[in-house]
Design an enzyme around this catalytic site. Sequence first.
Site, mmCIF file in Angstrom:
data_model
loop_
_atom_site.group_PDB
_atom_site.id
_atom_site.type_symbol
_atom_site.label_atom_id
_atom_site.label_comp_id
_atom_site.label_asym_id
_atom_site.label_seq_id
_atom_site.Cartn_x
_atom_site.Cartn_y
_atom_site.Cartn_z
ATOM 1 N N GLU A 141 1.769 -0.735 -5.485
ATOM 2 C CA GLU A 141 0.667 0.232 -5.761
ATOM 3 C C GLU A 141 1.881 1.426 -5.576
ATOM 4 O OE1 GLU A 141 -3.010 2.766 -3.945
ATOM 5 O OE2 GLU A 141 -1.653 2.145 -2.109
ATOM 6 N N ASP A 167 0.489 -0.878 -0.232
ATOM 7 C CA ASP A 167 0.358 0.076 0.213
ATOM 8 C C ASP A 167 1.074 0.978 -0.273
ATOM 9 O OD1 ASP A 167 -2.471 0.602 0.124
ATOM 10 O OD2 ASP A 167 -2.231 2.068 2.508
#
Length: 767
Positions: free
Chosen positions: A463, A426
């Site tokens: 990401e 993330d």
Amino acid sequence: MESLLPSCHCRGNASRSLHLPSSGLSVGSSKANFSSRWVPISTKARQIDPVNYPSLKVYGKQSEESVMEKEEPIIPPVEIPLRYSSGGASPLGVSESQNGINFAIFSKHASSVVLCLKYLNRCAEDSNSELVEIPLDPGKNRTEDIWHVCVEGLPQSGVLYGYRFDGPKEWERGHRYDSTVVLLDPYAKLVSGRNFYGDVTNKQCHFLGTYDFESLPFDWGPDYKLPNIPENELVIYEMNVRAFTADKSSDLDPDICGSYLGVIEKIPHLLELGINAVELLPIFEFDEFEFQRFPNPRDHMVNTWGYSTLNFFAPMSRYASRGGGPLAASLELKQMIRALHNAGIEVILDVVYNHTNEADDRNPYTTSFRGIDNKVYYMLDDNSQLLNFSGCGNTLNCNHPVVRDLVLDSLRHWVTEYHVDGFRFDLASVLCRDTDGTPLSAPPLIKAIAKDEVLSRCKIIAEPWDCGGLYLVGSFPNWDRWAEWNGKYRDDIRRFVKGDCGMKGSFATRISGSADLYQVNQRKPYHSVNFVIAHDGFTLYDLVSYNDKHNDANGEEGRDGCNDNFSWNCGFEGETDDANIKRLRSRQMKNFHLALMISQGVPMMLMGDEYGHTRYGNNNSYGHDTAINHFQWGQLDSKREGHFRFFSEMIKFRHSHHMLRRTRFLAKNDVTWHEDNWGNPESKFLAFTLHEEKHGGDIYLAFNAHDFFVEVTIPSPPHKNSWYRVVDTNLESPKDFVPEGVPFTGTQYNIAPYSSILLEAKPLTIH
């Protein structure tokens, strides 16, 4: 064994206790805040000389000061024969040694450390049960920056533990010490908190470490093996463990709804859909009630996504069935992974190493890192204040050597202990920043992950952006190992399919594998993880049903969530009974799915899109433990013969056609673009043929994003082959997807507005 500690405190509940109002040890402020289970017994509590008391006796409810002295008569005690030695500095966390249980924890700037122990099984029976505190001697229990102690006499499981830290009180220098708060060990492999997810009677519970050296190693089975699916073969299904089966429509035993075991029961659905990898939203321990610590606009919400990590080693304990707690959670997670692997499905974890749950300095939630060594664990600005590249109040200092090692140790733990197959990181651009937040071209942590031997078999997916503007799509430091969530794929596919002008060339580039981004060094098409929909943002149904986000339920007056969704409501905002609009929305969802499944790279879809799940326009639903996020199994049943069938068949078509899963970028002979109108921004039609060299099994595709019919000339099929129509998204089920194909003998095809077709070349003798 000689006692090497200067003293040992024993705290329980006494008539002269200092009681502070709270039902939790700490709710994250820097002020003292204790639960009734962990109250300090008296400001006059005396220390024990462990030399005179080699077998420590801990007393529960006592009169007066509840002190222990040699001269005073004592009430029959609960015997805990504990003895202490200096212990070892390695490994960090809790480990079993020949001399007992070893505790080791890092803190560079602390001046004092106290180990706190408590029996797990007594907490349920006696909320005022005893706390044993063991102050560590900096001269005997510290090796460089590691504080450690070995305790003999502790059981092999059933013990809670935490630490109190004290140190400089200089906020202006980045320190956040508060010795009143018992803190969670960053290296705790199991975490104990509330047992049941969303238990409103226990909102302010405290999270403490625990351990288990008693259970036998998990039996993965004699025929067990890792799936080891090549990256180009993956079809990823992004899902939330709890939301997958929490709804009553799952028709599961209520005791396993929303649990790891619940996922096992629904593996047949995953197999029917055709995916072969699940990407699990965070399953590290988190506090679902973190938004409710103090009055605020979000204090009605429950964290259901889990992007707020308490600990990087412990599985989410409330995903265990029947409120089983941390040991059951660890066991059942392994059972779930074993079952998925036995079904040929890989497990990728969505991991959050960019920030923690501890929030900011305005409303801190001090549970671990902040109180242990804030200056090391978090990025600070020139004024020693928290930097916020995560959008969540703090930023983990990932390229500090101590934090880098913590992240690597955590990743290895999940691979060796739980057999996970990969990780999606993330806001991974945070991991590309130096300790002061400056972007790095060769971040040490990113390189270490790429080169690590234990992680070498794992998929590693970034990401590639953060909330500080570091957008690295296509340029994420990679060492030819890292894949990326391709945000440009998402945006360009959305814009073309909904009919934006000037998007045809970008659409062609994205479905071809995004060579403009990834054809560098030894990178491959599968380093692009292609997606149209992910957990944050609109669902697929909402993408074709809403022009604007509708996030009022989140309590932030619509300020949260992305404003640039590239969505189109097909003529009406939200739910409608208009049959034409509903048909158009159905076509558009099929168009998106077709484009995704024929694209070079790795496709990823979101849980629920296989039946058309709606969040009613909420594009940031992280705080709703309701049907907004929960998989609706009844809706799946109603869509099984239509929408679901198309999605499943399209995935299986991809699996059966290697040309859609190439390990190299398309060459000139691999594709023919039937296009002479690239420069016209008004052109929203694209047709092309993918060539299969060995058997002539070409695939012809055409996408019409115009609002009118386009009549197209179909090219001749390869020699001794004929075209068969497999897909026409304008047709109703089951004609919209015919696996064996419908013979096509003409030369012209009239392609409907906002629709697409797929023709497959087959030998004339095959029907």
